[in-house]
Design a protein around this motif. Structure first.
Motif, short mmCIF file in Angstrom:
data_model
loop_
_atom_site.label_atom_id
_atom_site.label_comp_id
_atom_site.label_asym_id
_atom_site.label_seq_id
_atom_site.Cartn_x
_atom_site.Cartn_y
_atom_site.Cartn_z
N UNK A 31 0.81 -1.21 0.00
CA UNK A 31 0.00 0.00 0.00
C UNK A 31 0.84 1.27 0.00
N UNK A 32 2.00 1.23 0.66
CA UNK A 32 2.74 2.46 0.95
C UNK A 32 3.99 2.67 0.12
N UNK A 33 4.58 1.58 -0.40
CA UNK A 33 5.87 1.68 -1.07
C UNK A 33 7.05 1.73 -0.13
N UNK A 34 6.82 1.63 1.17
CA UNK A 34 7.89 1.66 2.16
C UNK A 34 8.65 0.34 2.13
N UNK A 35 9.94 0.37 2.45
CA UNK A 35 10.71 -0.84 2.62
C UNK A 35 10.84 -1.13 4.11
N UNK A 36 10.86 -2.41 4.45
CA UNK A 36 10.90 -2.84 5.85
C UNK A 36 12.17 -3.62 6.13
N UNK A 37 12.83 -3.24 7.22
CA UNK A 37 14.07 -3.88 7.66
C UNK A 37 13.86 -4.47 9.05
N UNK A 38 14.27 -5.70 9.24
CA UNK A 38 14.17 -6.33 10.56
C UNK A 38 15.20 -5.72 11.50
N UNK A 39 14.75 -5.23 12.66
CA UNK A 39 15.65 -4.65 13.65
C UNK A 39 16.26 -5.78 14.48
N UNK A 40 17.52 -6.08 14.23
CA UNK A 40 18.18 -7.20 14.89
C UNK A 40 18.38 -6.96 16.38
N UNK A 41 18.36 -5.72 16.83
CA UNK A 41 18.49 -5.46 18.26
C UNK A 41 17.32 -6.05 19.03
N UNK A 42 16.19 -6.24 18.36
CA UNK A 42 15.00 -6.80 18.99
C UNK A 42 14.94 -8.31 18.84
N UNK A 43 15.25 -8.79 17.65
CA UNK A 43 15.09 -10.21 17.37
C UNK A 43 16.14 -10.62 16.33
#
Length: 377
Positions: A31-43
């Motif tokens: 919907x947004x065109x945003x890219x998503x990156x997994x935050x390794x500090x969390x998981x």
């Protein structure tokens, strides 16, 4: 193998629940065109990255080892950020990251010659406002060291920058609050964005929370990106793995001193540290709000205040009974430690076909090696 055959304590990641969150992430991207990156500090439990990789665009880090882990085990885009790099850190990771984000103008000035031409250069900015429930996790807290504030920016730095990063949310379940923060960013920094290719809006946006208005979030992100002609990134951690993982424990004793305490074979200090740090009680699957029997769910560590929660149950608890501590993925496995020499929880993943896969197990030798590798004779 049945979960009842697994020796406690252990973490059990549910692939079906993980995929549910990832499908929401996919919808947001579409919907947004945003890219998503997994935050390794969390998981950073890379044994399940095969599940996550098809849905996200890469990883983001808070330290050099996370950069290497993301590059080696996840792929896609590898974003490097640290509050403070050493020269060795920069040298070690420059060749394996796509975006290299500095926390300060001084570090950017010191090291950009080592990064330029190898990775896209970024700088963290601090808008001076945030959405965070606790001061400890508030990046806009007084005297914050996290990012450059608007009134401290040297405009010349943007001549060498490709992008900027903001991180201003912590478990933000309110889409209107996030949109308000976007407006603050526009007001304070919008005049710099024409020189940039990308903006990361950080993590802490809880878009997988039940009832979250994904469409409104996506619309705001798309409008922001199009207005400034920027590629936007979000860096979800909790949003990806929330409600996917239980920490399974066994009651080893029940003691009473005005209130009954069920002591389990785990502890917050070593296995669920954020419960202790942020004083946020855990939730027990077997408990009921109006149960007649009340217990402290106590840890087996020596720390006097180390407990998971106070919970009510329909029936009295018994030694040998198992309990499931819910939502135990984020900021848990990445913070495991050997306090008291307690047994470290194993890590399993229950796949959608029912198969329970062992991802990691620990023994005494792991504990021993963590303390010394060589003796002095």
């Amino acid at each position: 193998m049945s979960p009842l055959q697994l020796k406690t304590p252990y973490f059990l990641i549910d692939e079906h629940k993980l995929l549910r969150n990832l499908e929401i992430a996919k919808y947001l991207k579409e919907l947004s065109g945003v890219k998503l990156l997994l935050a390794l500090k969390c998981f950073a439990t890379w044994g399940v990255f095969d599940i996550i990789k098809p849905y996200l665009d890469g990883t983001t880090s808070s330290g050099p080892f996370e950069v290497k882990l993301g590059y080696e085990t996840f792929g896609g885009e590898t974003h490097a950020y640290s509050v403070g790099y050493s020269e060795d850190d920069v040298r070690d990771i420059t060749d394996i990251c796509d975006k290299f984000i500095f926390n300060s103008q001084s570090q950017l000035k010191t090291y950009r010659h080592m990064v330029a031409g190898k990775a896209s250069l970024g700088l963290r900015l601090n808008p001076g406002v945030s959405y965070a429930g606790q001061d400890l996790a508030d990046p806009a807290r007084q005297f914050s060291r996290l990012g450059v504030h608007a009134d401290k920016i040297d405009p010349e730095v943007f001549t060498s920058l490709n992008g900027v990063m903001f991180h201003m949310n912590c478990e933000n379940k309110d889409v209107d609050a996030f949109v308000a923060l976007l407006n603050v960013i526009s007001d304070k920094f919008g005049n710099y964005f024409d020189a940039l290719d990308w903006v990361s809006l950080g993590g802490g946006v809880f878009f997988t929370w039940p009832g979250y208005n994904i469409e409104k979030l996506a619309s705001a992100l798309k409008a922001f990106g199009m207005h400034y002609d920027l590629q936007l990134y979000l860096e979800p951690g909790e949003a990806i793995i929330t409600q996917t993982t239980d920490l399974v424990v066994t009651i080893v004793d029940i003691v009473e001193n005005d209130m009954k305490t069920a002591i389990v074979d785990s502890c917050t200090e070593a296995h669920r540290l954020d419960t202790l740090i942020y004083n946020e009680p855990a939730f027990i699957k077997e408990s009921t709000e109006n149960g007649k029997h009340t217990y402290v769910i106590g840890s087996c560590s020596c720390l006097a205040g180390d407990q998971f929660c106070v919970a009510n149950f329909e029936e009295p608890l018994e030694v040998g009974q198992r309990l499931h501590i819910l939502d135990s993925a984020g900021y848990t496995m990445v913070k495991l430690n050997w306090f008291n020499g307690l047994r470290m929880p194993s890590v399993y993943c229950q796949r959608t076909n029912g198969y329970i896969q062992l991802l990691n197990a620990f023994d005494y030798q792991d504990f021993k090696r963590s303390l010394s590798q060589w003796s002095v004779n």
